[in-house]
Design an enzyme around this catalytic site. Structure first.
Site, PDB file in Angstrom:
ATOM      1  N   ASP B   8       0.394  -1.324   0.307  1.00 33.16           N
ATOM      2  CA  ASP B   8       0.058  -0.070   0.184  1.00 33.16           C
ATOM      3  C   ASP B   8       0.746   1.266   0.099  1.00 33.16           C
ATOM      4  O   ASP B   8       1.484   1.766   0.860  1.00 33.16           O
ATOM      5  CB  ASP B   8      -0.783  -0.346   1.497  1.00 33.16           C
ATOM      6  CG  ASP B   8      -1.415   0.919   1.851  1.00 33.16           C
ATOM      7  OD1 ASP B   8      -2.206   2.115   0.813  1.00 33.16           O
ATOM      8  OD2 ASP B   8      -2.357   1.561   2.864  1.00 33.16           O
ATOM      9  N   LYS B  70       3.142  11.869  -3.900  1.00 35.70           N
ATOM     10  CA  LYS B  70       2.030  11.103  -4.548  1.00 35.70           C
ATOM     11  C   LYS B  70       0.742  11.635  -5.155  1.00 35.70           C
ATOM     12  O   LYS B  70       0.157  11.625  -6.225  1.00 35.70           O
ATOM     13  CB  LYS B  70       1.387   9.625  -3.384  1.00 35.70           C
ATOM     14  CG  LYS B  70      -0.052   8.546  -3.400  1.00 35.70           C
ATOM     15  CD  LYS B  70      -0.124   8.200  -2.717  1.00 35.70           C
ATOM     16  CE  LYS B  70      -1.741   7.057  -3.590  1.00 35.70           C
ATOM     17  NZ  LYS B  70      -2.167   5.768  -2.141  1.00 35.70           N
ATOM     18  N   GLU B 171      -7.095   0.194  -3.793  1.00 38.60           N
ATOM     19  CA  GLU B 171      -7.486   0.271  -2.557  1.00 38.60           C
ATOM     20  C   GLU B 171      -8.517  -0.071  -2.227  1.00 38.60           C
ATOM     21  O   GLU B 171      -8.419  -0.821  -1.361  1.00 38.60           O
ATOM     22  CB  GLU B 171      -6.545   1.826  -1.852  1.00 38.60           C
ATOM     23  CG  GLU B 171      -5.351   1.704  -2.242  1.00 38.60           C
ATOM     24  CD  GLU B 171      -4.634   3.458  -2.162  1.00 38.60           C
ATOM     25  OE1 GLU B 171      -5.651   4.510  -1.912  1.00 38.60           O
ATOM     26  OE2 GLU B 171      -3.863   3.419  -2.195  1.00 38.60           O
ATOM     27  N   ASP B 193     -12.700   5.387   1.497  1.00 37.90           N
ATOM     28  CA  ASP B 193     -11.341   5.541   1.408  1.00 37.90           C
ATOM     29  C   ASP B 193     -10.995   6.991   1.476  1.00 37.90           C
ATOM     30  O   ASP B 193     -10.950   7.088   1.156  1.00 37.90           O
ATOM     31  CB  ASP B 193     -10.807   4.419   0.554  1.00 37.90           C
ATOM     32  CG  ASP B 193      -8.634   4.523   0.448  1.00 37.90           C
ATOM     33  OD1 ASP B 193      -8.974   4.915   1.866  1.00 37.90           O
ATOM     34  OD2 ASP B 193      -8.560   3.585  -0.371  1.00 37.90           O
TER      35      ASP B 193
END
Lengths: 184, 549
Positions: B8, B70, B171, B193
């Site tokens: 992850d 990211k 994810e 999420d």
């Protein structure tokens, strides 16, 4: 071993029939509902999802299975996109629709800035439908947009009467009649 | 035996795990920590420091510490949201080739995939230390709404770290897999999420071992970082008022306030009010100040209400897209640290009319799912129990894999089947400035669709097709992906040529386009170089070739 040959046979069958309809690819009767389409697609996924075969198939075989699976996914999406009865009738390829397409991106008008589209399904060439039949067909489309199923059936029958040769009209009628049968 | 890592790769933190016969085993850092900060420091002493150790350089030399990479990976530097996010970081980012962002630290120029590859390499080495065996294969998770360019860049980061990225999975899908694997039940679940930098919500239907994503929506510029910044801005105004120095232009000072804000935020998830002081604030001119603060939960909620409302709007939208009544959902999974905020959970409960599931660990569940998928892809996964989110244990000390005492049985059936979706509609430019949709958003992937084109003029030797992604019917309202160019066509009367153009989105969510002349049967690969994407390396492993025709 048998799972391996099963999936390869299935993939070859899917790829071999380029003009197959979505229902034919998913191996369900024409006019089947969303639930049937989902069940059929899950069955295919359990058998043929490329992830399940990445260690047992050669690269070429895996590409074949992936292609077939990706086409089955497109077939499932096509049926899933047709949530409303309005879009259930296939647009006649190559002929501008009477009404703008609503949800699904079934090609209707050819994209023609720099390139123009060729009818995708030669078997259903629109020119083969008589002009009178086409008018009735457009009326059937409009009836469907209103949600008037019996009206659509009537117009489609009129269209078939004007052009008894058209397979396209007959399959359209079958789809609408299946829809009528499903409604209480 | 090969070991495949599930990773992850998060905005603020990363977690790695592997599936073992006894459960999911987490990869631990040097201090035994499961969660590895996605922070990379380039200290004055030289070298590269990653993870927990890198965090301490944030105060001493913030301009040499790269975090939240990211947010920029695979992005176009010129995009307005990227420009906005760049104002929130203290390291230097410039525009590089193909409009991709380049980090400049100590005269080193690095692409975002290079930056992220340091985190991945750190995890890979930790795994190899822990397991005593080389690790090569990996499954990396990405936000469900990641674009083509972002996915390609993430793959590239894996490649640079020496990993063979078997698959990118979304994810929320990974979280659902960790939750539902081995349960063999039929149910519909929602995954909410809300992580450090991205937000996603997905609706999934679980049908035995089949995990079908029905719809997914998200915002990749919304996360815990934004909540910290909202609070830090308030602290900054307060400091300005007290000390008569505006801290906003000072990198180190703002970083300290951000770190303070993060701690206050976490404290407020358990308590109604937070009181204390932030010490050691080095003001310009050599003064050292202390900022006392007192924030109630209600005050904090007022500061972040806009962000939370945005997540709820997206959640309602995804229910519409999936054509689902909220009452059909039998469980709501909370993933990502920001779901610990009570306000988020309350509003979720209102939408779904049920309390969200809090029995899973929101920081670790995504890596667990990635590990299960990695095990499934290599075939080393034992079906059955002991793998789901509830039973996950860190068995580092007694790892059967590390001791080499267990041979994993070959798996025959019941491997999970993930039916993920295409993150955005892919369309082409048509007459009048409109688009024609080729592959729908939320369509299952891998998926393939072809269209047949012909020429519109006599002796036309070239056809151009503009591709875009986005939901608008107007071409210019969408994000351009690039132009597909078919060149050197044989001169023929118009309408004579038939060119089949095939669009495929692969299982990683990456678009491939292929064109062929139906008459001659000649294959001609047409290339789409997505703006902002890394300039792809040579070799068949790369998604889209880099040479623009």
């Amino acid at each position: 071993m048998s799972a391996r040959s099963d999936v390869l046979l299935w993939a070859q069958r899917v790829i071999g029939r380029k003009d197959a309809t979505a229902c034919q690819i998913l191996d369900i009767p024409a006019g089947s509902g969303l639930d049937a389409a989902q069940q059929a697609f899950h069955k295919i996924a359990r058998m043929a999802h490329p992830d399940l075969h990445r260690r047992t198939l050669t690269a070429d075989e895996l590409e074949l299975v992936t292609t077939a699976y990706a086409r089955a996914a497109a077939a499932y999406q096509e049926l899933r996109g047709q949530r409303t009865v309005t879009t259930r009738i296939r647009a006649i390829p190559g002929v501008p629709a009477a009404v703008p397409p609503t949800t699904q991106a079934i090609p209707t008008a050819p994209p023609s800035i720099k390139a123009i589209a060729v009818p995708e399904e030669p078997g259903h060439a629109p020119n083969k439908m008589g002009s009178k039949a086409l008018i009735y067909y457009r009326k059937a489309e409009l009836a469907l947009r209103r949600g008037d199923l019996p009206g659509a059936v009537l117009q489609l029958k009129m269209a078939i009467a004007s052009d008894p040769q058209s397979q396209f009209l007959r399959s359209a009628l079958a789809e609408v009649e299946a829809e009528v049968a499903r409604k209480p | 035996m090969s070991v495949a890592l599930g990773i992850d790769l998060g905005t603020t933190n990363s977690v790695a795990a592997i599936a073992t016969p006894t459960g999911v085993e987490f990869i631990l850092g040097a201090r035994g920590e499961r969660v590895h900060p996605s922070v990379i420091a380039f200290p004055a002493s030289g070298g590269v420091v990653v993870g927990t150790d890198a965090k301490r350089y944030r105060l001493s030399e913030p301009q040499h510490v790269v975090h939240s990479a990211k947010r920029f990976i695979g992005q176009n530097t010129r995009a307005p949201l990227v420009q906005l996010a760049l104002t929130g970081v203290r390291y230097n980012v410039v525009e590089g080739p193909n409009q991709q962002p380049i980090v400049v630290v100590r005269d080193r120029r690095m692409t975002m995939p290079e930056i992220s590859s340091h985190v991945l390499l750190h995890l890979k080495r930790a795994a190899e230390r822990q397991l005593g065996t080389p690790v090569k294969d990996a499954v990396i998770t990405v936000p469900a709404n990641f674009t083509d360019g972002q996915r390609q860049a993430t793959r590239e980061a894996g490649r640079l770290a020496g990993l063979d990225v078997m698959r990118l999975i979304n994810e929320p899908t990974a979280a659902a897999l960790a939750y539902g694997f081995g349960q063999d039940r039929e149910q519909m679940i929602a995954v909410f999420d809300f992580g450090g930098g991205t937000f996603d919500v997905s609706i999934l239907q679980l049908d035995g071992e089949v995990f079908e994503v029905l719809a997914s929506e998200g915002d990749f510029f919304l996360g815990g970082d934004d909540l910290d910044r909202a609070l830090a801005e308030n602290l900054a105004s307060e400091l300005h008022r007290i000390s008569r120095v505006d801290p906003r232009p000072h990198a180190a000072l703002m970083m300290k306030l951000m770190m303070g804000a993060e701690q206050i935020k976490m404290y407020l998830s358990d308590s109604e009010a937070a009181e204390g002081e932030i010490e050691g604030l080095d003001l310009p001119g050599g003064r050292v100040s202390t900022l006392p603060f007192s924030v109630t939960r209600a005050q904090f909620e007022a500061m972040i209400a806009g962000y939370v409302e945005r997540t709820m709007a997206v959640t309602r939208q995804v229910l519409v897209a999936a054509n689902i009544d909220p009452r059909m959902i039998s469980d709501v999974l909370c993933v990502g640290g920001s779901t610990r905020i009570p306000m988020v959970r309350q509003q979720l409960a209102e939408i779904f009319r049920r309390e969200p599931n809090i029995s899973i660990n929101p920081d670790e569940v995504v890596a667990q799912g990635a590990a299960i998928q990695a095990g499934s892809l290599t075939g080393d996964l034992t079906s059955g129990t002991g793998m789901g989110a509830r039973d996950a244990v860190a068995t580092a000390g007694h790892s059967p894999l590390a001791r080499g005492t267990i041979t994993l049985p070959e798996i025959t059936a019941k491997r999970p089947v993930l039916l993920d979706v295409n993150p955005a509609t892919l369309a082409i430019h048509t007459a009048g400035g409109f688009t024609e949709r080729l592959l729908d958003k939320n369509a299952p992937i891998p998926i393939e669709r072809s269209r047949v084109f012909t020429t519109s003029r006599d002796n036309q030797t070239r056809v151009e097709i503009d591709c875009c992604r986005g939901e608008s019917r107007r071409y210019t309202d969408n994000e351009p992906l690039g132009t597909l160019l078919l060149d050197d066509l044989p001169p023929r009367p118009r309408g004579d040529l038939q060119i089949e153009v095939q669009f495929r989105v692969d299982a990683d969510g990456i678009l491939h386009v292929r064109a062929s002349d139906l008459a001659s049967g000649q294959q001609q690969e047409a290339h789409l170089q997505v703006l902002g994407a890394p300039v792809a390396p040579a070799g068949p492993a790369s998604g889209v070739p880099d040479d623009k025709p």
